[in-house]
Motif scaffolding. Structure first.
Motif, PDB file in Angstrom:
ATOM      1  N   GLY A  23      37.289  45.428  28.725  1.00  0.00           N
ATOM      2  CA  GLY A  23      36.172  46.328  28.980  1.00  0.00           C
ATOM      3  C   GLY A  23      35.413  45.940  30.239  1.00  0.00           C
ATOM      4  O   GLY A  23      35.032  46.806  31.043  1.00  0.00           O
ATOM      5  N   ALA A  24      35.194  44.644  30.430  1.00  0.00           N
ATOM      6  CA  ALA A  24      34.522  44.166  31.641  1.00  0.00           C
ATOM      7  C   ALA A  24      35.331  44.535  32.876  1.00  0.00           C
ATOM      8  O   ALA A  24      34.770  44.914  33.923  1.00  0.00           O
ATOM      9  N   ALA A  25      36.650  44.450  32.772  1.00  0.00           N
ATOM     10  CA  ALA A  25      37.515  44.808  33.898  1.00  0.00           C
ATOM     11  C   ALA A  25      37.364  46.281  34.257  1.00  0.00           C
ATOM     12  O   ALA A  25      37.315  46.650  35.442  1.00  0.00           O
ATOM     13  N   LYS A  26      37.277  47.134  33.247  1.00  0.00           N
ATOM     14  CA  LYS A  26      37.130  48.562  33.518  1.00  0.00           C
ATOM     15  C   LYS A  26      35.771  48.861  34.154  1.00  0.00           C
ATOM     16  O   LYS A  26      35.669  49.680  35.083  1.00  0.00           O
ATOM     17  N   ILE A  27      34.737  48.186  33.688  1.00  0.00           N
ATOM     18  CA  ILE A  27      33.410  48.356  34.278  1.00  0.00           C
ATOM     19  C   ILE A  27      33.415  47.904  35.736  1.00  0.00           C
ATOM     20  O   ILE A  27      32.935  48.616  36.633  1.00  0.00           O
ATOM     21  N   LEU A  28      33.969  46.745  35.979  1.00  0.00           N
ATOM     22  CA  LEU A  28      33.967  46.194  37.334  1.00  0.00           C
ATOM     23  C   LEU A  28      34.849  47.000  38.275  1.00  0.00           C
ATOM     24  O   LEU A  28      34.550  47.118  39.470  1.00  0.00           O
ATOM     25  N   THR A  29      35.924  47.554  37.751  1.00  0.00           N
ATOM     26  CA  THR A  29      36.771  48.417  38.578  1.00  0.00           C
ATOM     27  C   THR A  29      35.987  49.632  39.059  1.00  0.00           C
ATOM     28  O   THR A  29      36.140  50.088  40.200  1.00  0.00           O
ATOM     29  N   SER A  30      35.113  50.158  38.201  1.00  0.00           N
ATOM     30  CA  SER A  30      34.302  51.313  38.585  1.00  0.00           C
ATOM     31  C   SER A  30      33.296  50.952  39.675  1.00  0.00           C
ATOM     32  O   SER A  30      32.764  51.821  40.352  1.00  0.00           O
ATOM     33  N   LEU A  31      33.057  49.655  39.840  1.00  0.00           N
ATOM     34  CA  LEU A  31      32.115  49.172  40.853  1.00  0.00           C
ATOM     35  C   LEU A  31      32.819  48.472  42.011  1.00  0.00           C
ATOM     36  O   LEU A  31      32.187  47.770  42.793  1.00  0.00           O
ATOM     37  N   LYS A  32      34.108  48.662  42.103  1.00  0.00           N
ATOM     38  CA  LYS A  32      34.916  47.942  43.081  1.00  0.00           C
ATOM     39  C   LYS A  32      34.407  48.106  44.506  1.00  0.00           C
ATOM     40  O   LYS A  32      34.403  47.146  45.295  1.00  0.00           O
ATOM     41  N   ASP A  33      33.954  49.311  44.857  1.00  0.00           N
ATOM     42  CA  ASP A  33      33.518  49.570  46.231  1.00  0.00           C
ATOM     43  C   ASP A  33      32.202  48.879  46.569  1.00  0.00           C
ATOM     44  O   ASP A  33      31.810  48.822  47.735  1.00  0.00           O
ATOM     45  N   GLU A  34      31.535  48.369  45.559  1.00  0.00           N
ATOM     46  CA  GLU A  34      30.264  47.683  45.796  1.00  0.00           C
ATOM     47  C   GLU A  34      30.333  46.206  45.423  1.00  0.00           C
ATOM     48  O   GLU A  34      29.321  45.497  45.458  1.00  0.00           O
ATOM     49  N   LEU A  35      31.518  45.744  45.083  1.00  0.00           N
ATOM     50  CA  LEU A  35      31.698  44.375  44.620  1.00  0.00           C
ATOM     51  C   LEU A  35      31.890  43.419  45.788  1.00  0.00           C
ATOM     52  O   LEU A  35      32.727  43.642  46.663  1.00  0.00           O
ATOM     53  N   ARG A  36      31.123  42.358  45.790  1.00  0.00           N
ATOM     54  CA  ARG A  36      31.297  41.288  46.779  1.00  0.00           C
ATOM     55  C   ARG A  36      32.216  40.227  46.179  1.00  0.00           C
ATOM     56  O   ARG A  36      31.941  39.708  45.109  1.00  0.00           O
ATOM     57  N   GLY A  37      33.278  39.896  46.902  1.00  0.00           N
ATOM     58  CA  GLY A  37      34.205  38.896  46.405  1.00  0.00           C
ATOM     59  C   GLY A  37      35.233  39.488  45.463  1.00  0.00           C
ATOM     60  O   GLY A  37      35.557  40.676  45.519  1.00  0.00           O
ATOM     61  N   SER A  38      35.740  38.647  44.568  1.00  0.00           N
ATOM     62  CA  SER A  38      36.789  39.056  43.641  1.00  0.00           C
ATOM     63  C   SER A  38      36.483  38.531  42.243  1.00  0.00           C
ATOM     64  O   SER A  38      35.744  37.570  42.073  1.00  0.00           O
ATOM     65  N   VAL A  39      37.082  39.186  41.273  1.00  0.00           N
ATOM     66  CA  VAL A  39      36.981  38.710  39.892  1.00  0.00           C
ATOM     67  C   VAL A  39      38.395  38.470  39.379  1.00  0.00           C
ATOM     68  O   VAL A  39      39.252  39.348  39.447  1.00  0.00           O
ATOM     69  N   LYS A  40      38.627  37.272  38.900  1.00  0.00           N
ATOM     70  CA  LYS A  40      39.927  36.891  38.360  1.00  0.00           C
ATOM     71  C   LYS A  40      39.823  36.854  36.839  1.00  0.00           C
ATOM     72  O   LYS A  40      39.010  36.124  36.273  1.00  0.00           O
TER      73      LYS A  40
END
Length: 400
Positions: free
Chosen positions: A115-132
């Motif tokens: 679920g966190a991955a889906k949320i963060l994917t929706s914010l990908k264009d505003e995300l600084r860095g990466s999430v592993k």
């Protein structure tokens, strides 16, 4: 801040998260046998557009979500294995794999991370860095984190900070337990072999009885905690197995003892090993037996890093509110998340899943274990917001 957007989007995923969790729950798999679980995770993460690596640490999955801007790499870890427990919940989505159950709620952890991955994917264009995203096998046998670390899960790109959660039925759903410092204990295993001289039980004066010796060793070792350890420090010495002999009238040659030691303080951990060695050897010597002690250090204590905890606490306040945060009492249980924390700063927190109205009151590893699924979107939102704050993505954003 974008907490409202994250929480709103997460709540919109409630049914999806519930269905995901129930699917994982119905088809649990034991440590290093999580083949189908891993396959489903990999498919889901690929569909989100993440870079996915499979078969890491044998059956683990690693997925990388790259943001639009340069920044650190933050890791979210979820364990995926189940236990050799026959489910007795009576739930309509109970385990269909006989003798295997998600009795520790790793299906919850996996679902929250997805679920966190889906949320963060929706914010990908505003995300600084990466999430592993680290979907780890074999937590229940203390080998999964070690295997994944050895295969470089914290590298390429290097992880700056790591976060994870564990459900807790002792904390009500709608609340979360977060604290700095010790949360879960170091785990050590002890293997003791006592050797005597067997014979007829009717003539004990003609033998050297390893059963009496082993019994004395167990009792004498209990004085270490009661008489050597500072009462203000926590320690446990327990034995879960004692075996020797086959008949009521035959004294055996050998007895084996299997036990565990739990501590938080590293110096105390060292001392207990030395005190055990002294006690075991002297007890055996006094009764004429030979003894061998193998003391194995399995896991360090799980110690939450100050800066990582500060970030997790900030996210928790946004998702749960000040009244939704509890200070958890440290557990003498162990967690191999501690191995990641030996490499990078990290914080581990407890997601409340308890609800007596639905019988979600049973402890980890119980065949009756249940969880309030209303906690799923909260757990997903907390992981997502924690990663966003840790990445430094502090400006308001809109989900797509």
């Amino acid at each position: 801040m974008y907490a409202d957007e994250v929480l709103s989007f997460s709540k919109s995923l409630s049914e999806e998260l519930k269905n995901l969790r129930r699917d994982f729950h119905q088809y649990p798999e034991l440590s290093f046998k999580e083949f189908e679980t891993a396959r489903k995770i990999a498919i889901y993460m690929k569909e989100l557009g993440c870079e996915v690596e499979e078969n890491v640490g044998k059956t683990g999955v690693v997925a990388l979500l790259k943001g639009a801007y340069d920044g650190p790499t933050i890791a979210i870890r979820a364990d995926i294995d189940a236990l050799p427990v026959k489910e007795m919940t009576g739930l309509p989505y109970a385990s269909k794999n006989e003798g295997v159950m998600h009795a520790c709620g790793h299906d919850i952890h996996t679902t929250c991370a997805l679920g966190a991955a889906k949320i963060l994917t929706s914010l990908k264009d505003e995300l600084r860095g990466s999430v592993k995203f680290i979907f780890q096998p074999a937590e229940e046998i203390n080998l999964g984190a070690k295997a994944m670390i050895e295969e470089g899960v914290l590298e390429n790109p290097d992880v700056s900070m790591i976060f994870g959660l564990h459900n807790n039925p002792e904390i009500p759903a709608g609340k979360v337990g977060v604290k700095e410092g010790p949360l879960m204990a170091a785990v050590d295993s002890t293997f003791i072999t006592v050797t005597g001289k067997g014979g007829h039980a009717a003539y004990p004066h003609r033998v050297i009885d390893p059963i009496v010796c082993a019994s004395s060793i167990v009792m004498n070792l209990q004085t270490i905690v009661s008489r050597n350890v500072d009462p203000q420090k926590a320690a446990v010495i327990s034995f879960g197995s004692i075996s020797g002999g086959m008949a009521n009238n035959v004294i055996p040659d050998e007895v084996k003892l299997l036990g565990t030691v739990r501590t938080f303080d590293e110096d105390l951990r060292d001392s207990i090993e030395n005190w055990m060695k002294r006690t075991v050897e002297n007890t055996a010597s006094s009764l004429g037996c030979q003894v061998e002690l193998n003391y194995r250090r399995d896991l360090p204590a799980l110690i939450n890093h100050p800066e990582a905890t500060k970030i997790a606490m900030k996210a928790a306040r946004e998702i749960f509110g000040e009244d939704g945060i509890v200070v958890p009492i440290p557990s003498m249980g162990g967690e191999d998340f501690a191995l990641y924390q030996k490499k990078v700063p990290g914080c581990y927190f407890w997601l409340g899943v308890g609800n007596p109205d639905i019988d979600a009151v049973h402890p980890w590893h119980s065949p009756h274990f249940k969880a309030d699924e209303e906690s799923l979107p909260l757990g997903a939102a907390l992981l997502a917001l924690t990663a966003l704050i840790a990445c430094g993505s502090n400006e308001s954003c809109n989900t797509k």
